[in-house]
Design an enzyme around this catalytic site. Structure first.
Site, mmCIF file in Angstrom:
data_model
loop_
_atom_site.group_PDB
_atom_site.id
_atom_site.type_symbol
_atom_site.label_atom_id
_atom_site.label_comp_id
_atom_site.label_asym_id
_atom_site.label_seq_id
_atom_site.Cartn_x
_atom_site.Cartn_y
_atom_site.Cartn_z
ATOM 1 N N LYS A 22 0.829 -1.216 0.000
ATOM 2 C CA LYS A 22 0.000 0.000 0.000
ATOM 3 C C LYS A 22 0.860 1.262 0.000
ATOM 4 O O LYS A 22 0.663 2.162 -0.810
ATOM 5 C CB LYS A 22 -0.904 0.007 1.244
ATOM 6 C CG LYS A 22 -1.551 1.358 1.521
ATOM 7 C CD LYS A 22 -2.428 1.353 2.755
ATOM 8 C CE LYS A 22 -1.788 1.878 4.006
ATOM 9 N NZ LYS A 22 -1.682 3.322 4.157
ATOM 10 N N ASN A 23 1.805 1.327 0.932
ATOM 11 C CA ASN A 23 2.523 2.590 1.088
ATOM 12 C C ASN A 23 3.522 2.860 -0.032
ATOM 13 O O ASN A 23 4.011 3.974 -0.165
ATOM 14 C CB ASN A 23 3.190 2.665 2.470
ATOM 15 C CG ASN A 23 2.133 2.853 3.561
ATOM 16 O OD1 ASN A 23 0.978 3.207 3.266
ATOM 17 N ND2 ASN A 23 2.497 2.607 4.813
ATOM 18 N N CYS A 116 -5.610 7.986 8.694
ATOM 19 C CA CYS A 116 -5.667 7.531 10.087
ATOM 20 C C CYS A 116 -5.352 8.667 11.040
ATOM 21 O O CYS A 116 -4.459 9.474 10.787
ATOM 22 C CB CYS A 116 -4.644 6.422 10.320
ATOM 23 S SG CYS A 116 -5.147 4.843 9.645
ATOM 24 N N ARG A 121 -0.229 15.518 12.822
ATOM 25 C CA ARG A 121 0.517 15.070 11.635
ATOM 26 C C ARG A 121 1.021 16.288 10.873
ATOM 27 O O ARG A 121 0.478 16.657 9.824
ATOM 28 C CB ARG A 121 -0.362 14.151 10.777
ATOM 29 C CG ARG A 121 -0.763 12.910 11.563
ATOM 30 C CD ARG A 121 -1.481 11.881 10.754
ATOM 31 N NE ARG A 121 -0.582 11.115 9.929
ATOM 32 C CZ ARG A 121 -0.874 9.907 9.455
ATOM 33 N NH1 ARG A 121 -2.017 9.337 9.731
ATOM 34 N NH2 ARG A 121 -0.022 9.263 8.697
ATOM 35 N N ASP A 306 3.687 0.500 12.331
ATOM 36 C CA ASP A 306 2.471 -0.054 11.723
ATOM 37 C C ASP A 306 2.231 -1.513 12.114
ATOM 38 O O ASP A 306 1.220 -2.098 11.723
ATOM 39 C CB ASP A 306 2.521 0.090 10.191
ATOM 40 C CG ASP A 306 2.423 1.546 9.764
ATOM 41 O OD1 ASP A 306 2.038 2.388 10.593
ATOM 42 O OD2 ASP A 306 2.737 1.849 8.598
ATOM 43 N N ARG A 399 -9.232 0.357 3.692
ATOM 44 C CA ARG A 399 -8.275 1.297 3.108
ATOM 45 C C ARG A 399 -6.969 0.606 2.744
ATOM 46 O O ARG A 399 -6.280 1.025 1.811
ATOM 47 C CB ARG A 399 -7.942 2.413 4.124
ATOM 48 C CG ARG A 399 -8.947 3.524 4.189
ATOM 49 C CD ARG A 399 -8.410 4.668 5.056
ATOM 50 N NE ARG A 399 -7.006 4.861 4.792
ATOM 51 C CZ ARG A 399 -6.066 5.018 5.717
ATOM 52 N NH1 ARG A 399 -6.385 5.029 6.982
ATOM 53 N NH2 ARG A 399 -4.799 5.177 5.384
HETATM 54 N N1 EPU Z 1 6.592 14.451 11.085
HETATM 55 C C1 EPU Z 1 6.873 15.752 11.389
HETATM 56 N N2 EPU Z 1 6.922 16.640 10.353
HETATM 57 C C2 EPU Z 1 6.706 16.274 9.069
HETATM 58 C C3 EPU Z 1 6.415 14.929 8.781
HETATM 59 C C4 EPU Z 1 6.360 14.025 9.825
HETATM 60 O O1 EPU Z 1 7.058 16.124 12.549
HETATM 61 O O2 EPU Z 1 6.771 17.138 8.177
HETATM 62 C C5 EPU Z 1 6.535 13.459 12.191
HETATM 63 C C6 EPU Z 1 5.183 12.778 12.338
HETATM 64 O O3 EPU Z 1 4.302 13.559 13.119
HETATM 65 C C7 EPU Z 1 5.557 11.455 12.982
HETATM 66 C C8 EPU Z 1 6.939 11.158 12.369
HETATM 67 O O4 EPU Z 1 7.414 12.398 11.859
HETATM 68 O O5 EPU Z 1 5.665 11.621 14.363
HETATM 69 C C9 EPU Z 1 6.965 10.141 11.252
HETATM 70 O O6 EPU Z 1 6.027 10.495 10.271
HETATM 71 P P1 EPU Z 1 6.198 10.096 8.729
HETATM 72 O O7 EPU Z 1 6.252 11.353 7.949
HETATM 73 O O8 EPU Z 1 7.324 9.132 8.601
HETATM 74 O O9 EPU Z 1 4.848 9.354 8.457
HETATM 75 P P2 EPU Z 1 3.942 9.419 7.168
HETATM 76 O O10 EPU Z 1 4.809 9.529 5.954
HETATM 77 O O11 EPU Z 1 2.865 10.427 7.322
HETATM 78 C C10 EPU Z 1 3.968 6.868 6.669
HETATM 79 C C11 EPU Z 1 2.957 5.778 6.499
HETATM 80 C C12 EPU Z 1 2.323 5.445 7.844
HETATM 81 C C13 EPU Z 1 3.421 5.034 8.823
HETATM 82 C C14 EPU Z 1 4.496 6.124 8.905
HETATM 83 C C15 EPU Z 1 5.694 5.710 9.747
HETATM 84 C C16 EPU Z 1 2.161 6.165 4.269
HETATM 85 C C17 EPU Z 1 1.063 6.613 3.393
HETATM 86 N N3 EPU Z 1 1.927 6.225 5.571
HETATM 87 O O12 EPU Z 1 3.272 7.990 7.176
HETATM 88 O O13 EPU Z 1 1.495 4.314 7.582
HETATM 89 O O14 EPU Z 1 2.875 4.848 10.105
HETATM 90 O O15 EPU Z 1 4.992 6.424 7.580
HETATM 91 O O16 EPU Z 1 6.275 4.564 9.230
HETATM 92 O O17 EPU Z 1 3.210 5.747 3.796
HETATM 93 C C18 EPU Z 1 -0.327 2.893 7.776
HETATM 94 O O18 EPU Z 1 0.015 2.372 6.698
HETATM 95 O O19 EPU Z 1 -1.169 2.396 8.545
HETATM 96 C C19 EPU Z 1 0.287 4.158 8.177
HETATM 97 C C20 EPU Z 1 -0.248 4.985 9.063
#
Ligand code: EPU
Length: 421
Positions: A22-23, A116, A121, A306, A399
């Site tokens: 998915k990701n 989610c 975020r 995850d 999802r």
């Molecule tokens: N963060 C910041 N600033 C930013 C971006 C992130 O402070 O600009 C913080 C977030 O608040 C969090 C941490 O950095 O505390 C990590 O966030 P990250 O950006 O890595 O997460 P994401 O890209 O929004 C993806 C996956 C999530 C998974 C996380 C961590 C996708 C679409 N989503 O989210 O997957 O939990 O990486 O591995 O790739 C899921 O699949 O169920 C899911 C939630």
């Protein structure tokens, strides 16, 4: 309203084939906006998040089709349009449209994404990256705007390891002038997958999978064929389910290296995991007494956040005190604990640490999936429990998991989707 009705107690046995990640898919598909010509993307999971992206790409004017796991996109003649709010708000990963549209049109306007609820975020690291390439960005009224006269490669040091920011900066940088360096980059398998996809289409990205990624801008990308990697978290979910039901399951179409952190924690608990070229077999005798463990979630190659709810469920009946420290998300990632307590689990949450004192058994109860991975955890809890569980809010599970009930049913689970009127 739909619900899953699950009768606990079955021992999972047999084989399951893991779908595309998915990701990875939710980043690779928007990346096709940068390409001149048709992209054929294979091994794409049929899940709601991908359907929403298909609809967004269609509304943006790209030619799209999605059938039998093959996603075709041709965005050659696309003109700039802002992303449709009613679709974008439904999924977190719609933020990849910002990087892709900025890269293609030097302009992007995307409503702040949904998805989610795992606590705050922020997207400050995405903005920092776009700004390092010369773009101006702002967030006004829940909409993210990014614009640049031209994009010129720059150096970005991420203050926090972010999967989304790493991928979004890559998307914006592939067609920029000069070289962009991302330091303290995330190293998840889906980051390597996005880089491989873009490279197949003609990009010049090196270092994906390490914490320094270099993207040398190219003039244009051309269409081609690419196949998405298997889903690390879906595989991990079935690994934990096999152990939780004291079963014996061959999990096929996986990359065992991506599963190492999960494999080693299961082995530490006393579960047997055998690795083959593209499959893993997880088995555990019926009367096995598993060991308590400590889990600390970390960016890859650490233990994935995850997989946190699923492993917590498995630990809920392991004698002694296990602890889980959530280091990636603040806030919302323990919301499933209240549901699990209703099944008889004994879990205390203090800040980002959950202490799980193993109970003898879980008992079936009416439950709500609080988010995608929590929903998967609840399915495992229901399979382990004595009696029947009714699980609601399936939209979260839909999802991100392809054919979840069919896959569990084939392994011997008693699980049915029922429409409640
Ligand atoms: N963060 C910041 N600033 C930013 C971006 C992130 O402070 O600009 C913080 C977030 O608040 C969090 C941490 O950095 O505390 C990590 O966030 P990250 O950006 O890595 O997460 P994401 O890209 O929004 C993806 C996956 C999530 C998974 C996380 C961590 C996708 C679409 N989503 O989210 O997957 O939990 O990486 O591995 O790739 C899921 O699949 O169920 C899911 C939630």
């Amino acid at each position: 309203m739909e619900k899953l009705v699950i009768r606990g107690g079955a021992t999972l046995k047999g084989e399951v084939t893991i779908s595309g990640a998915k990701n990875a898919a939710v980043a690779v598909i928007p990346a096709a906006l940068l390409v001149n010509g048709k992209c054929r993307i294979e091994n794409v999971p049929e899940i709601q998040d991908v359907i929403i992206i298909r609809d967004i790409m269609d509304k943006l004017g790209a030619k799209v089709s999605f059938e039998g796991g093959v996603f075709e996109v041709d965005a050659t003649d696309l003109q700039y349009r802002s992303a449709p709010y009613e679709l974008v708000r439904k999924m977190r990963a719609s933020y990849y449209l910002i990087g892709a549209m900025l890269g293609r049109f030097r302009k992007a306007e995307v409503a702040m994404p949904g998805g989610c609820d795992l606590g705050p975020r922020p997207i400050d690291q995405h903005q920092k990256g776009f700004e390092a390439l010369g773009a101006e960005t702002k967030v006004v009224g829940g909409v993210i705007y990014a614009e640049a006269e031209k994009l010129v490669g720059g150096n970005v040091y991420l203050d926090i390891v972010s999967v989304g920011a790493t991928m979004n900066i890559m998307l914006a940088a592939v067609l920029a002038e000069g070289t962009t360096t991302i330091e303290n980059a995330a190293r998840e398998p889906h980051i390597v997958d996005l880089a491989n996809f873009l490279n197949v289409m003609g990009a010049n990205i090196k270092g994906a999978g390490t914490d320094v990624i270099k993207i040398k801008g190219v003039k244009s990308l051309q269409g081609g064929t690419y196949s998405i990697i298997p889903d690390q978290i879906e595989a991990g979910t079935f690994m934990v389910a096999a152990a939780a039901t004291r079963g014996d399951v061959l999990i096929k179409n996986v990359i065992p290296k991506h599963l190492e952190s999960i494999t080693s924690k299961l082995e530490e608990m006393g579960v047997t995991v055998e690795e083959f070229d593209d499959s893993v077999r997880v088995s555990c005798p019926k009367d096995a007494k598993l060991n308590k463990i400590v889990i600390k979630t970390q960016p890859y190659p650490g233990f994935p956040t995850d997989m946190q709810p699923q492993i917590a469920v498995l630990l809920s009946t392991v004698k002694g005190n296990s602890t889980i420290m959530e280091n990636v998300w603040s806030g919302g990632r323990f919301r499933y604990v209240d549901e699990l307590k209703r099944m008889g689990a004994n879990i205390r949450v203090d800040g980002n640490v959950a202490t799980i004192e193993g109970v003898d058994k879980l008992t079936g109860a009416p439950l709500h999936a609080t988010d995608l991975r929590a929903g998967a955890g609840m399915v495992i809890a229901a399979l382990m429990a004595e009696g029947n569980t009714e699980l609601y809010e399936l939209r979260h599970i839909d999802r991100g998991y392809e054919n979840l009930e069919a896959k569990f049913t084939a392994l011997g689970a008693d699980i049915r989707r029922v429409i409640e009127i």
